[in-house]
Design a protein around this motif. Sequence first.
Motif, PDB file in Angstrom:
ATOM      1  N   ILE A  46     -15.386  -3.594   0.508  1.00 29.03           N
ATOM      2  CA  ILE A  46     -16.052  -2.383   0.776  1.00 29.03           C
ATOM      3  C   ILE A  46     -16.660  -1.777  -0.489  1.00 29.03           C
ATOM      4  N   PRO A  47     -17.808  -1.478  -0.570  1.00 33.80           N
ATOM      5  CA  PRO A  47     -18.507  -0.812  -1.582  1.00 33.80           C
ATOM      6  C   PRO A  47     -17.861   0.725  -1.763  1.00 33.80           C
ATOM      7  N   ILE A  48     -17.568   0.911  -2.941  1.00 34.00           N
ATOM      8  CA  ILE A  48     -17.249   2.201  -3.352  1.00 34.00           C
ATOM      9  C   ILE A  48     -17.975   2.942  -4.646  1.00 34.00           C
ATOM     10  N   THR A  49     -18.498   4.141  -4.340  1.00 34.90           N
ATOM     11  CA  THR A  49     -18.961   4.856  -5.632  1.00 34.90           C
ATOM     12  C   THR A  49     -18.199   6.153  -5.646  1.00 34.90           C
ATOM     13  N   ALA A  50     -17.802   6.572  -6.902  1.00 35.80           N
ATOM     14  CA  ALA A  50     -17.053   7.518  -6.953  1.00 35.80           C
ATOM     15  C   ALA A  50     -17.250   8.347  -8.176  1.00 35.80           C
ATOM     16  N   LYS A  51     -16.925   9.504  -8.475  1.00 37.06           N
ATOM     17  CA  LYS A  51     -16.698  10.119  -9.809  1.00 37.06           C
ATOM     18  C   LYS A  51     -15.521  11.170  -9.954  1.00 37.06           C
ATOM     19  N   ASN A  52     -15.117  11.566 -11.010  1.00 33.87           N
ATOM     20  CA  ASN A  52     -14.014  12.478 -11.406  1.00 33.87           C
ATOM     21  C   ASN A  52     -13.964  13.520 -10.478  1.00 33.87           C
ATOM     22  N   PRO A  53     -13.015  14.031 -10.038  1.00 34.13           N
ATOM     23  CA  PRO A  53     -11.752  13.676  -9.906  1.00 34.13           C
ATOM     24  C   PRO A  53     -11.375  13.035  -8.709  1.00 34.13           C
ATOM     25  N   GLU A  54     -12.434  12.422  -8.273  1.00 34.60           N
ATOM     26  CA  GLU A  54     -11.942  11.388  -6.923  1.00 34.60           C
ATOM     27  C   GLU A  54     -10.981  10.247  -7.149  1.00 34.60           C
ATOM     28  N   THR A  55     -10.293   9.906  -5.978  1.00 35.29           N
ATOM     29  CA  THR A  55      -9.235   8.585  -6.226  1.00 35.29           C
ATOM     30  C   THR A  55      -9.805   7.575  -5.101  1.00 35.29           C
ATOM     31  N   VAL A  56      -9.330   6.407  -5.086  1.00 38.09           N
ATOM     32  CA  VAL A  56      -9.207   5.327  -4.104  1.00 38.09           C
ATOM     33  C   VAL A  56      -7.818   5.352  -3.738  1.00 38.09           C
ATOM     34  N   ARG A  57      -7.424   5.414  -2.550  1.00 36.29           N
ATOM     35  CA  ARG A  57      -6.204   5.434  -2.027  1.00 36.29           C
ATOM     36  C   ARG A  57      -6.123   3.959  -1.075  1.00 36.29           C
ATOM     37  N   ILE A  58      -4.816   3.402  -0.944  1.00 34.45           N
ATOM     38  CA  ILE A  58      -4.806   2.268  -0.063  1.00 34.45           C
ATOM     39  C   ILE A  58      -3.468   2.304   0.600  1.00 34.45           C
ATOM     40  N   GLN A  59      -3.391   1.375   1.582  1.00 34.73           N
ATOM     41  CA  GLN A  59      -1.952   1.388   2.350  1.00 34.73           C
ATOM     42  C   GLN A  59      -2.184   0.020   3.128  1.00 34.73           C
ATOM     43  N   SER A  60      -1.341  -0.655   3.275  1.00 31.90           N
ATOM     44  CA  SER A  60      -1.183  -2.117   3.954  1.00 31.90           C
ATOM     45  C   SER A  60      -0.095  -1.715   5.346  1.00 31.90           C
ATOM     46  N   GLY A  61      -0.370  -2.484   6.080  1.00 37.00           N
ATOM     47  CA  GLY A  61       0.388  -2.441   7.339  1.00 37.00           C
ATOM     48  C   GLY A  61       1.518  -3.171   7.485  1.00 37.00           C
ATOM     49  N   THR A  62       1.475  -4.169   6.529  1.00 33.14           N
ATOM     50  CA  THR A  62       2.560  -5.072   6.355  1.00 33.14           C
ATOM     51  C   THR A  62       2.965  -5.204   4.849  1.00 33.14           C
ATOM     52  N   ALA A  63       4.282  -4.865   4.417  1.00 29.53           N
ATOM     53  CA  ALA A  63       4.525  -5.256   3.211  1.00 29.53           C
ATOM     54  C   ALA A  63       4.508  -6.328   2.538  1.00 29.53           C
ATOM     55  N   ASP A  64       4.035  -6.493   1.135  1.00 33.14           N
ATOM     56  CA  ASP A  64       3.663  -7.740   0.340  1.00 33.14           C
ATOM     57  C   ASP A  64       2.854  -8.699   1.017  1.00 33.14           C
ATOM     58  N   ALA A  65       1.802  -8.218   1.822  1.00 31.38           N
ATOM     59  CA  ALA A  65       0.985  -8.946   2.396  1.00 31.38           C
ATOM     60  C   ALA A  65      -0.688  -9.061   2.018  1.00 31.38           C
ATOM     61  N   ILE A  66      -1.006  -7.806   1.731  1.00 28.90           N
ATOM     62  CA  ILE A  66      -2.577  -7.513   1.417  1.00 28.90           C
ATOM     63  C   ILE A  66      -2.725  -7.197  -0.046  1.00 28.90           C
ATOM     64  N   SER A  67      -3.432  -7.661  -0.851  1.00 22.02           N
ATOM     65  CA  SER A  67      -3.777  -7.254  -2.059  1.00 22.02           C
ATOM     66  C   SER A  67      -5.267  -6.529  -2.001  1.00 22.02           C
ATOM     67  N   PHE A  68      -5.286  -5.749  -2.894  1.00 21.34           N
ATOM     68  CA  PHE A  68      -6.650  -4.718  -3.133  1.00 21.34           C
ATOM     69  C   PHE A  68      -7.083  -4.871  -4.346  1.00 21.34           C
ATOM     70  N   LEU A  69      -8.379  -5.351  -4.841  1.00 18.73           N
ATOM     71  CA  LEU A  69      -8.791  -5.564  -6.110  1.00 18.73           C
ATOM     72  C   LEU A  69     -10.218  -4.600  -6.338  1.00 18.73           C
ATOM     73  N   LEU A  70     -10.345  -3.741  -6.913  1.00 16.63           N
ATOM     74  CA  LEU A  70     -11.392  -2.810  -7.330  1.00 16.63           C
ATOM     75  C   LEU A  70     -11.957  -3.341  -8.685  1.00 16.63           C
ATOM     76  N   SER A  71     -13.321  -3.907  -8.562  1.00 19.70           N
ATOM     77  CA  SER A  71     -13.891  -4.145  -9.705  1.00 19.70           C
ATOM     78  C   SER A  71     -15.495  -3.722  -9.728  1.00 19.70           C
ATOM     79  N   GLY A  72     -15.920  -3.517 -10.918  1.00 19.98           N
ATOM     80  CA  GLY A  72     -17.564  -2.749 -11.087  1.00 19.98           C
ATOM     81  C   GLY A  72     -17.574  -2.265 -12.167  1.00 19.98           C
ATOM     82  N   MET A  73     -18.604  -1.163 -11.973  1.00 19.54           N
ATOM     83  CA  MET A  73     -19.013  -0.536 -13.244  1.00 19.54           C
ATOM     84  C   MET A  73     -18.434   0.582 -13.408  1.00 19.54           C
TER      85      MET A  73
END
Length: 107
Positions: A77-104
Amino acid sequence: MAVEYKRLAALRPASTSEAELYAVPSNSEIIANLTIVNQTGSSATFRVAQTDAVGAAASEDWLAYDEPLAAYSRMVIPITAKNPETVRIQSGTADAISFLLSGMLKT
Protein backbone atom coordinates in the motif's frame (compact mmCIF):
# COMPACT_ATOMS: atom_id res chain seq x y z
CA MET A 1 15.51 19.93 2.71
CA ALA A 2 17.33 16.62 3.30
CA VAL A 3 16.03 13.42 1.69
CA GLU A 4 16.82 9.97 3.04
CA TYR A 5 15.66 6.61 1.65
CA LYS A 6 15.31 4.00 4.38
CA ARG A 7 13.33 1.51 6.38
CA LEU A 8 11.05 3.69 8.46
CA ALA A 9 9.35 1.11 10.71
CA ALA A 10 8.56 -2.59 11.05
CA LEU A 11 6.27 -4.54 13.35
CA ARG A 12 4.88 -8.06 13.69
CA PRO A 13 2.14 -7.58 16.30
CA ALA A 14 1.97 -10.20 19.03
CA SER A 15 -1.64 -9.20 19.72
CA THR A 16 -4.73 -8.19 17.77
CA SER A 17 -4.84 -4.66 19.18
CA GLU A 18 -4.47 -1.53 17.06
CA ALA A 19 -0.94 -0.14 17.24
CA GLU A 20 1.02 2.83 15.97
CA LEU A 21 3.53 1.75 13.34
CA TYR A 22 5.00 5.16 12.52
CA ALA A 23 4.59 8.80 13.52
CA VAL A 24 5.97 11.27 10.98
CA PRO A 25 8.66 13.39 12.73
CA SER A 26 8.34 17.17 13.17
CA ASN A 27 8.86 19.22 10.01
CA SER A 28 8.99 16.04 7.90
CA GLU A 29 7.03 14.10 5.32
CA ILE A 30 7.23 10.61 3.84
CA ILE A 31 6.59 8.98 0.51
CA ALA A 32 6.67 5.28 1.28
CA ASN A 33 5.34 1.79 0.67
CA LEU A 34 3.76 -0.30 3.38
CA THR A 35 4.42 -3.99 2.72
CA ILE A 36 2.09 -6.37 4.57
CA VAL A 37 3.10 -10.04 4.70
CA ASN A 38 1.13 -13.01 6.02
CA GLN A 39 3.78 -15.31 7.49
CA THR A 40 1.41 -18.16 8.31
CA GLY A 41 -0.16 -21.07 6.45
CA SER A 42 -3.69 -19.72 7.00
CA SER A 43 -5.56 -16.72 5.63
CA ALA A 44 -5.56 -13.70 7.94
CA THR A 45 -6.95 -10.17 7.99
CA PHE A 46 -5.39 -6.80 8.69
CA ARG A 47 -6.20 -3.10 9.05
CA VAL A 48 -4.20 0.01 8.10
CA ALA A 49 -5.09 3.60 9.05
CA GLN A 50 -3.56 7.01 8.44
CA THR A 51 -4.49 9.42 11.21
CA ASP A 52 -4.27 13.21 11.50
CA ALA A 53 -2.35 12.99 14.79
CA VAL A 54 -1.16 10.58 17.48
CA GLY A 55 -3.96 8.45 18.90
CA ALA A 56 -6.43 5.75 17.93
CA ALA A 57 -7.83 5.71 14.41
CA ALA A 58 -11.27 7.16 13.76
CA SER A 59 -13.74 5.47 11.41
CA GLU A 60 -12.72 7.75 8.51
CA ASP A 61 -8.97 7.02 8.88
CA TRP A 62 -8.91 3.43 7.60
CA LEU A 63 -7.14 2.66 4.29
CA ALA A 64 -7.79 -1.08 4.65
CA TYR A 65 -10.28 -2.63 7.06
CA ASP A 66 -10.37 -6.38 7.76
CA GLU A 67 -8.64 -6.91 4.41
CA PRO A 68 -8.07 -10.64 3.76
CA LEU A 69 -4.53 -11.80 3.02
CA ALA A 70 -3.95 -15.35 1.77
CA ALA A 71 -1.41 -17.65 3.42
CA TYR A 72 2.22 -16.74 2.69
CA SER A 73 1.27 -13.75 0.53
CA ARG A 74 1.88 -10.01 0.59
CA MET A 75 0.26 -6.71 -0.33
CA VAL A 76 1.80 -3.26 -0.83
CA ILE A 77 0.00 0.00 0.00
CA PRO A 78 1.53 3.36 -0.98
CA ILE A 79 1.57 5.93 1.84
CA THR A 80 2.24 9.68 1.73
CA ALA A 81 2.08 11.56 5.01
CA LYS A 82 3.44 14.60 6.82
CA ASN A 83 3.79 15.59 10.45
CA PRO A 84 1.71 15.13 12.66
CA GLU A 85 0.15 12.19 10.78
CA THR A 86 0.64 8.57 11.88
CA VAL A 87 0.34 5.14 10.30
CA ARG A 88 -1.55 2.65 12.47
CA ILE A 89 -1.95 -1.08 11.94
CA GLN A 90 -3.85 -4.05 13.29
CA SER A 91 -3.65 -7.78 12.62
CA GLY A 92 -6.70 -10.02 12.88
CA THR A 93 -4.48 -12.89 14.08
CA ALA A 94 -1.75 -12.44 16.69
CA ASP A 95 1.83 -12.99 15.50
CA ALA A 96 0.75 -13.74 11.90
CA ILE A 97 1.23 -10.58 9.83
CA SER A 98 4.25 -8.31 9.52
CA PHE A 99 4.17 -4.67 8.45
CA LEU A 100 7.20 -2.94 6.91
CA LEU A 101 7.17 0.77 6.01
CA SER A 102 10.04 1.91 3.79
CA GLY A 103 10.63 4.84 1.52
CA MET A 104 11.67 8.47 1.44
CA LEU A 105 11.85 10.71 4.51
CA LYS A 106 12.10 14.42 3.74
CA THR A 107 13.23 16.61 6.65
